[in-house]
Enzyme design. Structure first.
Site, PDB file in Angstrom:
ATOM      1  CD  GLU A  30      50.730 -26.036  75.150  1.00 18.42           C
ATOM      2  OE1 GLU A  30      50.478 -26.153  76.368  1.00 18.42           O
ATOM      3  OE2 GLU A  30      51.749 -25.478  74.733  1.00 18.42           O
ATOM      4  CG  ASP A  31      48.410 -25.231  79.934  1.00 17.16           C
ATOM      5  OD1 ASP A  31      49.078 -25.209  78.875  1.00 17.16           O
ATOM      6  OD2 ASP A  31      48.796 -24.693  80.981  1.00 17.16           O
TER       7      ASP A  31
ATOM      8  CG  ASP B  12      49.532 -16.055  75.839  1.00 17.11           C
ATOM      9  OD1 ASP B  12      49.125 -15.096  75.192  1.00 17.11           O
ATOM     10  OD2 ASP B  12      49.883 -15.963  77.034  1.00 17.11           O
TER      11      ASP B  12
ATOM     12  CG  PHE C 228      47.731 -13.798  85.428  1.00 11.50           C
ATOM     13  CD1 PHE C 228      47.817 -15.160  85.725  1.00 11.50           C
ATOM     14  CD2 PHE C 228      48.910 -13.072  85.342  1.00 11.50           C
ATOM     15  CE1 PHE C 228      49.033 -15.779  85.936  1.00 11.50           C
ATOM     16  CE2 PHE C 228      50.138 -13.678  85.560  1.00 11.50           C
ATOM     17  CZ  PHE C 228      50.194 -15.034  85.852  1.00 11.50           C
TER      18      PHE C 228
ATOM     19  NE  ARG D 194      52.886 -25.698  87.578  1.00 12.69           N
ATOM     20  CZ  ARG D 194      53.160 -25.121  86.401  1.00 12.69           C
ATOM     21  NH1 ARG D 194      52.260 -25.136  85.449  1.00 12.69           N
ATOM     22  NH2 ARG D 194      54.327 -24.548  86.190  1.00 12.69           N
TER      23      ARG D 194
HETATM   24  C1  PRP Z   1      52.446 -22.012  78.849  1.00 15.63           C
HETATM   25  C2  PRP Z   1      51.454 -23.014  78.294  1.00 15.63           C
HETATM   26  C3  PRP Z   1      51.927 -23.222  76.900  1.00 15.63           C
HETATM   27  C4  PRP Z   1      52.563 -21.896  76.531  1.00 15.63           C
HETATM   28  C5  PRP Z   1      51.616 -21.123  75.675  1.00 15.63           C
HETATM   29  O1  PRP Z   1      53.543 -22.697  79.360  1.00 15.63           O
HETATM   30  O2  PRP Z   1      51.432 -24.194  79.027  1.00 15.63           O
HETATM   31  O3  PRP Z   1      52.871 -24.272  76.800  1.00 15.63           O
HETATM   32  O4  PRP Z   1      52.807 -21.195  77.751  1.00 15.63           O
HETATM   33  O5  PRP Z   1      52.117 -19.867  75.362  1.00 15.63           O
HETATM   34  P1  PRP Z   1      52.475 -19.412  73.889  1.00 15.63           P
HETATM   35  O6  PRP Z   1      51.305 -19.696  73.005  1.00 15.63           O
HETATM   36  O7  PRP Z   1      52.711 -17.924  74.082  1.00 15.63           O
HETATM   37  O8  PRP Z   1      53.724 -20.105  73.444  1.00 15.63           O
HETATM   38  P2  PRP Z   1      54.583 -22.060  80.390  1.00 15.63           P
HETATM   39  O9  PRP Z   1      55.748 -21.499  79.613  1.00 15.63           O
HETATM   40  O10 PRP Z   1      53.871 -21.105  81.292  1.00 15.63           O
HETATM   41  O11 PRP Z   1      55.132 -23.299  81.193  1.00 15.63           O
HETATM   42  P3  PRP Z   1      54.355 -24.352  82.156  1.00 15.63           P
HETATM   43  O12 PRP Z   1      53.363 -25.086  81.274  1.00 15.63           O
HETATM   44  O13 PRP Z   1      55.435 -25.251  82.653  1.00 15.63           O
HETATM   45  O14 PRP Z   1      53.683 -23.560  83.244  1.00 15.63           O
END
Ligand code: PRP
Length: 180
Positions: free
Chosen positions: A100-101, A104, A153, A166
């Protein structure tokens, strides 16, 4: 005026953290019995995944998953749909490492770990470049973490705002004027 208020984590700092995590994975999986598979959570993790897989020296294979979250899921796993799944017949022979990046609320990783274990993976661990512990809605501890960050953010290195930023090579803080 720049959209980036400041750089939170530089390219060099990301590289050092990625090397550290890769060394930890090498140490933990060097005697693994089975296939080692890095699972990229699209789209945000794509840049970190690409760099991490080059630094890990144990032999790894790759898969991608994609989820979509909706609503304000407060229960374990939140409201999450799986759009792209790991689809391989040999999953019982696979040690999965979900990449994961950012973590949250914790909903995405809670959902994915449960889902992949239910599919029969031999083991599932998680790695995240960024961790925002103050935003957690469900308790979740990742196995490998790059940086704990404050609730700001952040964009860049795979992370977006409205699909932009990105491709930046660093993690920046988005200027509030962009989204307010
Ligand atoms: C982000 C991130 C994780 C997730 C984390 O993805 O890449 O997958 O949110 O959040 P959480 O812990 O609250 O579940 P996003 O939905 O922004 O999609 P993306 O990676 O395609 O930008």
């Amino acid at each position: 005026m720049s959209d980036i208020a400041r750089i939170l984590i530089s390219e060099e700092e990301i590289e050092r953290a990625t090397e550290r995590i890769a060394a930890e994975i090498d140490r933990d999986y060097k005697d693994a019995d089975g296939r080692i598979v890095l699972v990229c959570v699209l789209k945000g993790s794509i840049v970190f995944m690409g760099d991490l897989m080059k630094k890990v020296t144990v032999p790894v294979e790759i898969e991608c998953v994609r989820v979509s979250s909706y609503g304000s899921g407060t229960t374990s796993g939140g409201n999450i749909d799986l759009i792209l799944d790991v689809d391989r017949p040999d999953i019982r022979d696979c040690h999965l490492i979900v990449v994961e990046d950012i973590i949250d609320s914790g909903n995405t990783l809670t959902f994915l770990v449960k889902h992949l274990l239910n599919k029969g993976a031999k083991s599932v661990r998680t790695v995240t470049l960024l961790d925002k512990p103050s935003r957690r809605k469900v308790e979740f501890k990742t196995d490998y973490v790059g940086f704990e960050i404050p609730d700001e953010f952040v964009i860049g290195y795979g992370l977006d705002y409205d699909e932009k930023y990105r491709a930046l090579p660093y993690i920046g803080v988005l200027d509030p004027s962009v989204y307010s």
